[in-house]
Motif scaffolding. Structure first.
Motif, PDB file in Angstrom:
ATOM      1  N   SER A 160      42.647  35.771  42.413  1.00 48.55           N
ATOM      2  CA  SER A 160      42.732  34.658  41.474  1.00 48.55           C
ATOM      3  C   SER A 160      41.605  34.760  40.448  1.00 48.55           C
ATOM      4  O   SER A 160      40.572  35.370  40.686  1.00 48.55           O
ATOM      5  CB  SER A 160      42.682  33.330  42.210  1.00 48.55           C
ATOM      6  N   SER A 161      41.872  34.171  39.309  1.00 49.31           N
ATOM      7  CA  SER A 161      40.907  34.121  38.216  1.00 49.31           C
ATOM      8  C   SER A 161      41.254  32.887  37.396  1.00 49.31           C
ATOM      9  O   SER A 161      42.302  32.276  37.607  1.00 49.31           O
ATOM     10  CB  SER A 161      41.006  35.386  37.359  1.00 49.31           C
ATOM     11  N   PRO A 162      40.403  32.521  36.437  1.00 46.07           N
ATOM     12  CA  PRO A 162      40.752  31.378  35.586  1.00 46.07           C
ATOM     13  C   PRO A 162      42.093  31.569  34.865  1.00 46.07           C
ATOM     14  O   PRO A 162      42.841  30.628  34.672  1.00 46.07           O
ATOM     15  CB  PRO A 162      39.591  31.290  34.593  1.00 46.07           C
ATOM     16  N   GLU A 163      42.402  32.820  34.493  1.00 49.53           N
ATOM     17  CA  GLU A 163      43.676  33.106  33.821  1.00 49.53           C
ATOM     18  C   GLU A 163      44.857  33.103  34.796  1.00 49.53           C
ATOM     19  O   GLU A 163      45.990  32.869  34.407  1.00 49.53           O
ATOM     20  CB  GLU A 163      43.636  34.476  33.119  1.00 49.53           C
ATOM     21  N   HIS A 164      44.587  33.401  36.049  1.00 46.00           N
ATOM     22  CA  HIS A 164      45.622  33.477  37.082  1.00 46.00           C
ATOM     23  C   HIS A 164      45.142  32.713  38.324  1.00 46.00           C
ATOM     24  O   HIS A 164      44.754  33.316  39.318  1.00 46.00           O
ATOM     25  CB  HIS A 164      45.910  34.940  37.454  1.00 46.00           C
ATOM     26  N   PRO A 165      45.172  31.386  38.243  1.00 46.87           N
ATOM     27  CA  PRO A 165      44.688  30.592  39.381  1.00 46.87           C
ATOM     28  C   PRO A 165      45.626  30.705  40.578  1.00 46.87           C
ATOM     29  O   PRO A 165      46.786  31.107  40.441  1.00 46.87           O
ATOM     30  CB  PRO A 165      44.672  29.164  38.820  1.00 46.87           C
ATOM     31  N   SER A 221      34.998  27.382  41.713  1.00 45.05           N
ATOM     32  CA  SER A 221      36.236  26.760  41.228  1.00 45.05           C
ATOM     33  C   SER A 221      36.290  25.263  41.518  1.00 45.05           C
ATOM     34  O   SER A 221      37.285  24.612  41.250  1.00 45.05           O
ATOM     35  CB  SER A 221      37.447  27.444  41.867  1.00 45.05           C
ATOM     36  N   GLU A 244      50.651  42.789  41.359  1.00 44.78           N
ATOM     37  CA  GLU A 244      49.337  43.196  40.865  1.00 44.78           C
ATOM     38  C   GLU A 244      49.178  44.686  41.078  1.00 44.78           C
ATOM     39  O   GLU A 244      49.483  45.199  42.161  1.00 44.78           O
ATOM     40  CB  GLU A 244      48.214  42.468  41.613  1.00 44.78           C
TER      41      GLU A 244
END
Length: 168
Positions: free
Chosen positions: A18-23, A55, A129
């Motif tokens: 996960s990332s801010p672009e892909h929560p 987060s 991914e």
């Protein structure tokens, strides 16, 4: 004491990153909260815990959280354990009957290598991914291991949960 490994995987088998672009998918997070509250605890690795804090974390009042780390020394209100067995011992001493193992491929692999996992919950998210982490089954105990499907269900939005028992 029963130990349940809980993980979110991509449709092509990697740990979902996960990332801010892909929560993370809301359905998977809701499921995690449900299991954590039912168990009254969860064990997590240092990197996953740091990401969790960054987060904004969750609403985990009255839940025993154990971070397995060799480098962290102290986090107010959180137990730091130096090994998987130390984490399990701590939660058993606190009276827990079920333990939720929640985060980090390295931590999951450490528990599996030591044959400390009784059940696995895989939440498969509808994402592919190209690069990611995976469970490594290359130790004496886990070069090949049969597991038994206990249940499967849709969590919504294309997220499917597979629930397995791990034979000892």
């Amino acid at each position: 004491m029963k130990t349940i490994l809980w993980a979110t995987l991509t449709a092509n088998g990697n740990y979902a990153q996960s990332s801010p672009e892909h929560p993370p998918k809301k359905e998977a997070l809701t499921d995690f909260e449900t299991y954590a509250k039912a168990a009254g605890n969860f064990i997590v690795g240092r990197k996953t815990f740091e990401g969790f804090q960054a987060s904004g974390g969750g609403t985990f009042t009255d839940i025993d959280i154990v971070v397995v780390s060799k480098s962290l020394k102290e986090i107010p209100g959180i137990k730091i354990a130096g090994s998987p067995q130390e984490a399990l011992n701590y939660l058993q001493e606190k009276g827990h009957k079920t333990v939720l193992l929640s985060g980090g491929a390295d931590l999951h692999n450490a528990f599996l290598e030591q044959d400390l996992v009784d059940e696995i919950l895989f939440n498969i998210v509808p994402v592919l991914e190209g690069k990611g982490l995976s469970l490594l089954l290359d130790t004496v105990n886990y070069q090949y291991k049969d597991i038994q499907l206990l249940d499967f269900k849709s969590l919504g939005s294309g997220v499917v949960q597979l629930h397995y028992a791990v034979g000892k």
